[in-house]
Design a protein around this motif. Structure first.
Motif, PDB file in Angstrom:
ATOM      1  N   TYR A   1       0.871  -1.177   0.000  1.00 45.63           N
ATOM      2  CA  TYR A   1       0.000   0.000   0.000  1.00 45.63           C
ATOM      3  C   TYR A   1       0.908   1.227   0.000  1.00 45.63           C
ATOM      4  O   TYR A   1       2.103   1.145   0.300  1.00 45.63           O
ATOM      5  CB  TYR A   1      -0.918   0.001   1.226  1.00 45.63           C
ATOM      6  CG  TYR A   1      -0.177   0.101   2.549  1.00 45.63           C
ATOM      7  CD1 TYR A   1       0.062   1.333   3.150  1.00 45.63           C
ATOM      8  CD2 TYR A   1       0.321  -1.048   3.183  1.00 45.63           C
ATOM      9  CE1 TYR A   1       0.762   1.430   4.352  1.00 45.63           C
ATOM     10  CE2 TYR A   1       1.012  -0.960   4.383  1.00 45.63           C
ATOM     11  CZ  TYR A   1       1.229   0.271   4.957  1.00 45.63           C
ATOM     12  OH  TYR A   1       1.925   0.365   6.125  1.00 45.63           O
TER      13      TYR A   1
ATOM     14  N   GLN B   1      -4.996   3.130   2.681  1.00 44.83           N
ATOM     15  CA  GLN B   1      -4.991   1.845   1.976  1.00 44.83           C
ATOM     16  C   GLN B   1      -4.503   0.694   2.862  1.00 44.83           C
ATOM     17  O   GLN B   1      -4.612  -0.474   2.487  1.00 44.83           O
ATOM     18  CB  GLN B   1      -4.091   1.937   0.727  1.00 44.83           C
ATOM     19  CG  GLN B   1      -4.531   2.990  -0.275  1.00 44.83           C
ATOM     20  CD  GLN B   1      -3.458   3.287  -1.321  1.00 44.83           C
ATOM     21  OE1 GLN B   1      -2.281   2.941  -1.153  1.00 44.83           O
ATOM     22  NE2 GLN B   1      -3.860   3.938  -2.403  1.00 44.83           N
ATOM     23  N   LYS B   2      -3.968   1.041   4.030  1.00 45.38           N
ATOM     24  CA  LYS B   2      -3.321   0.035   4.876  1.00 45.38           C
ATOM     25  C   LYS B   2      -4.297  -1.025   5.384  1.00 45.38           C
ATOM     26  O   LYS B   2      -3.972  -2.211   5.440  1.00 45.38           O
ATOM     27  CB  LYS B   2      -2.628   0.719   6.055  1.00 45.38           C
ATOM     28  CG  LYS B   2      -1.821  -0.245   6.925  1.00 45.38           C
ATOM     29  CD  LYS B   2      -1.065   0.485   8.024  1.00 45.38           C
ATOM     30  CE  LYS B   2      -0.245  -0.497   8.868  1.00 45.38           C
ATOM     31  NZ  LYS B   2       0.517   0.214   9.936  1.00 45.38           N
TER      32      LYS B   2
ATOM     33  N   ALA C   1      -5.002  -3.538   2.678  1.00 44.81           N
ATOM     34  CA  ALA C   1      -3.806  -4.363   2.453  1.00 44.81           C
ATOM     35  C   ALA C   1      -3.658  -5.416   3.553  1.00 44.81           C
ATOM     36  O   ALA C   1      -3.359  -6.587   3.275  1.00 44.81           O
ATOM     37  CB  ALA C   1      -2.567  -3.479   2.393  1.00 44.81           C
TER      38      ALA C   1
ATOM     39  N   LEU D   1      -0.619   2.894  -6.988  1.00 43.52           N
ATOM     40  CA  LEU D   1      -1.108   3.139  -5.628  1.00 43.52           C
ATOM     41  C   LEU D   1      -0.985   4.614  -5.278  1.00 43.52           C
ATOM     42  O   LEU D   1      -1.908   5.219  -4.726  1.00 43.52           O
ATOM     43  CB  LEU D   1      -0.320   2.303  -4.623  1.00 43.52           C
ATOM     44  CG  LEU D   1      -0.269   0.783  -4.843  1.00 43.52           C
ATOM     45  CD1 LEU D   1       0.518   0.121  -3.716  1.00 43.52           C
ATOM     46  CD2 LEU D   1      -1.667   0.198  -4.934  1.00 43.52           C
TER      47      LEU D   1
ATOM     48  N   ASN E   1      -9.338   3.152  -2.922  1.00 42.03           N
ATOM     49  CA  ASN E   1      -8.661   2.232  -2.018  1.00 42.03           C
ATOM     50  C   ASN E   1      -7.934   1.179  -2.864  1.00 42.03           C
ATOM     51  O   ASN E   1      -8.590   0.394  -3.568  1.00 42.03           O
ATOM     52  CB  ASN E   1      -9.683   1.570  -1.093  1.00 42.03           C
ATOM     53  CG  ASN E   1      -9.067   1.128   0.211  1.00 42.03           C
ATOM     54  OD1 ASN E   1      -7.861   1.227   0.406  1.00 42.03           O
ATOM     55  ND2 ASN E   1      -9.892   0.642   1.120  1.00 42.03           N
TER      56      ASN E   1
ATOM     57  N   VAL F   1      -4.457  -1.634  -3.553  1.00 43.37           N
ATOM     58  CA  VAL F   1      -3.315  -2.426  -3.078  1.00 43.37           C
ATOM     59  C   VAL F   1      -2.655  -3.115  -4.265  1.00 43.37           C
ATOM     60  O   VAL F   1      -3.266  -3.301  -5.318  1.00 43.37           O
ATOM     61  CB  VAL F   1      -3.744  -3.504  -2.044  1.00 43.37           C
ATOM     62  CG1 VAL F   1      -4.348  -2.870  -0.816  1.00 43.37           C
ATOM     63  CG2 VAL F   1      -4.689  -4.523  -2.658  1.00 43.37           C
TER      64      VAL F   1
END
Length: 513
Positions: free
Chosen positions: A430, A435-436, A439, A465, A471, A473
């Motif tokens: 990410y 986005q974490k 991921a 990304l 969003n 990954v």
């Protein structure tokens, strides 16, 4: 009767009841495949291995039914297929209906999705043979082409009521032209993938249609030459009044702006000055091309440049936005109402990495993406593929697809490599903190289904990304540079397990959020 005999009788009776419960007999029923390609599996569920496939229109005898799955005769044995992708033969014959368009320029699509490719159009009052239903979509046949239309824009009437002069019965082939929508398309001697290649045509070129046979179109190539192409790789439309040649000129080509506030610049570079801005839906006439840029004509009479990755070259993009029906609320445990972009890394002249045993990453990512797409669609998601064949798609174009579709999740599929051939394992990347969470969920899903070393969810600076507002990954599913891991990665079983892990991770993420 002895006590022992009573126990035996009770056990036999109980076993016979239990064995009957999960399966409902449907012996003798004949069903018809109602999608382009349908996987046949060893058991009633998406987690069972794929043992083969069937094509649209093929028939099969149902042996039994378990939940939403049919057991059928397949080859020398049996297999299981998804019931929601087939139609009952008897029901199909009883429901001999025509679909009459309520509107002009109703898009006919390759799949029951607003993000599927447009292969033709219907105008108000035109009719087509209706061959089935899937949710809010109807499958039709028009001018020999199989496709899908949204039921909000058609009226269904019995075929006995339609006029005998229907365009379905007597298509006016001579008035149609085929425009190529992929980078390069093989022309064949006869309608079939096994037929000899006789030429190659390019994106944007248009040719007169001579004949239609199922999903194949015979084109006039000039000097009395003709050839066959697969219709899904282009669009059918009315022949242009101007211009007598078989190919369209650049001056007749139009592009559609995908987002509001798109910059139009003085030259073909992002560092050049902005001449004006255009909004979503505006169409611009192309007068030339320079690399990844179109030279376009403005209403003021000036010429300027617009990037290829922020426009659409067909009628697909904005028709989708103006007539998009409201999505149903997502139920927990499903992906209903969610739009997921599946990005098969590399493609075309970009091979990606090459494994120690010669495996091309670009082909492996596509096979994995296709399998993932099928699983997500089965769970109710609206899936958009950034590429569906071995073609090159720029990184910025991939991001534009994500923005255009308003993706709830963008999943980029890759396979890794390193000069140190001892390195192994999968990684989920990410860039932005937003986005974490996605991921981590996908990485956990993969960890539960595949046995490779888990390298975790890690931050990285990838363009797809970094530039992505959705969003997003990027998944590296393992190292092709490690010979032992390459042997695992290239198996069908691994792809089944990996795609199920990604699916499970998406489900967990959206259920938690």
């Amino acid at each position: 009767m002895s006590k022992f005999s009573k126990w035996i009788l009770a056990i036999i009776l109980f076993a016979s009841i239990v064995c009957e419960m999960p399966t409902i007999s449907a012996k003798g029923e004949t069903i018809i495949i109602n999608t382009k390609s349908l996987n046949v599996r060893s058991g009633p569920g998406l987690t069972y291995p794929v043992t083969g496939s069937m094509k649209k229109g093929e028939r099969a005898e149902v042996l039994s039914t378990s939940g939403d799955w049919h057991e059928i005769r397949f080859g020398s044995g049996t297999g299981w297929i998804a019931s929601w992708l087939v139609v009952n033969e008897e029901a199909k014959e009883l429901a001999a209906m025509s679909a009459v368009s309520k509107v002009n320029a109703l898009n006919i699509r390759t799949e029951p999705s607003l993000n599927a490719a447009v292969i033709g159009q219907m105008n108000a009052g035109e009719s087509a043979v209706m061959t089935g239903r899937q949710g809010e979509w109807a499958s039709i046949v028009k001018n020999g082409i199989d496709g899908w239309v949204h039921t909000d824009y058609i009226t269904e009437i019995p075929q006995s009521e339609k006029r005998q002069t229907s365009t379905v019965d007597k298509p006016d082939i001579g008035s149609e032209q085929f425009t190529v929508s992929v980078d390069a398309l093989n022309v064949r001697k006869a309608p079939g993938l096994s037929s000899k290649k006789v030429g190659l045509i390019r994106k944007g070129e248009s040719y007169s249609v001579k004949e239609i046979d199922g999903n194949w179109v015979r084109l006039s190539l000039g000097k009395k030459a003709t050839g066959w192409v697969y219709s899904f790789h282009g669009t059918l439309g009315a022949k242009s009044v101007t211009g007598s040649g078989s190919n369209t000129t650049l001056s007749s080509k139009k592009v559609t702006v995908l987002t509001n506030g798109t910059n139009i610049r003085s030259s073909s570079t992002t560092s050049s000055s902005i001449v004006t801005r255009a909004n979503a839906g505006e169409k611009l006439t192309v007068i030339g091309e320079e690399g990844d840029w179109y030279n376009v004509s403005l209403s003021s009479g000036e010429t300027a440049f617009i990037a290829k990755w922020v426009v659409s070259t067909g009628d697909v993009a904005l028709a989708d936005r103006t007539d998009k029906p409201k999505q149903k609320a997502r139920a927990s445990g499903t992906l209903n109402g969610l739009t997921i972009v599946v990005d098969a890394g590399h493609g075309g002249n970009d091979r990606g990495t090459t494994g120690m045993q010669g495996t091309d990453e670009k082909l492996l990512t596509l096979m994995t993406a296709e399998l993932l797409s099928a699983k997500l669609k089965a769970a109710g998601a609206n899936v958009v593929m950034t590429r569906e064949s071995d073609t090159y798609v720029s990184l910025r174009k991939r991001v534009a697809v994500s923005h255009q579709s308003g993706a709830d999740a963008f999943i980029s599929i890759h396979y890794d490599a390193n000069p140190d051939t001892s390195i192994t394992g999968f990684t989920t990347y990410y860039t932005h903190t937003s986005q974490k969470s996605l991921a981590s969920s996908i990485n956990d899903g993969l960890d539960s289904t595949i046995s490779l070393r888990n390298r975790g969810a890690q931050p990285a600076n990838f363009l797809v990304l970094r530039e992505n507002r959705q969003n997003a990954v990027l998944i590296e599913l393992g190292f092709l540079s490690n010979p032992s891991e390459e042997r695992i990665l290239t198996t069908e079983m691994f792809r089944e397990q990996a795609t199920h892990g990604i699916y499970q991770g998406l489900l967990d993420h959206f259920d938690a959020n």
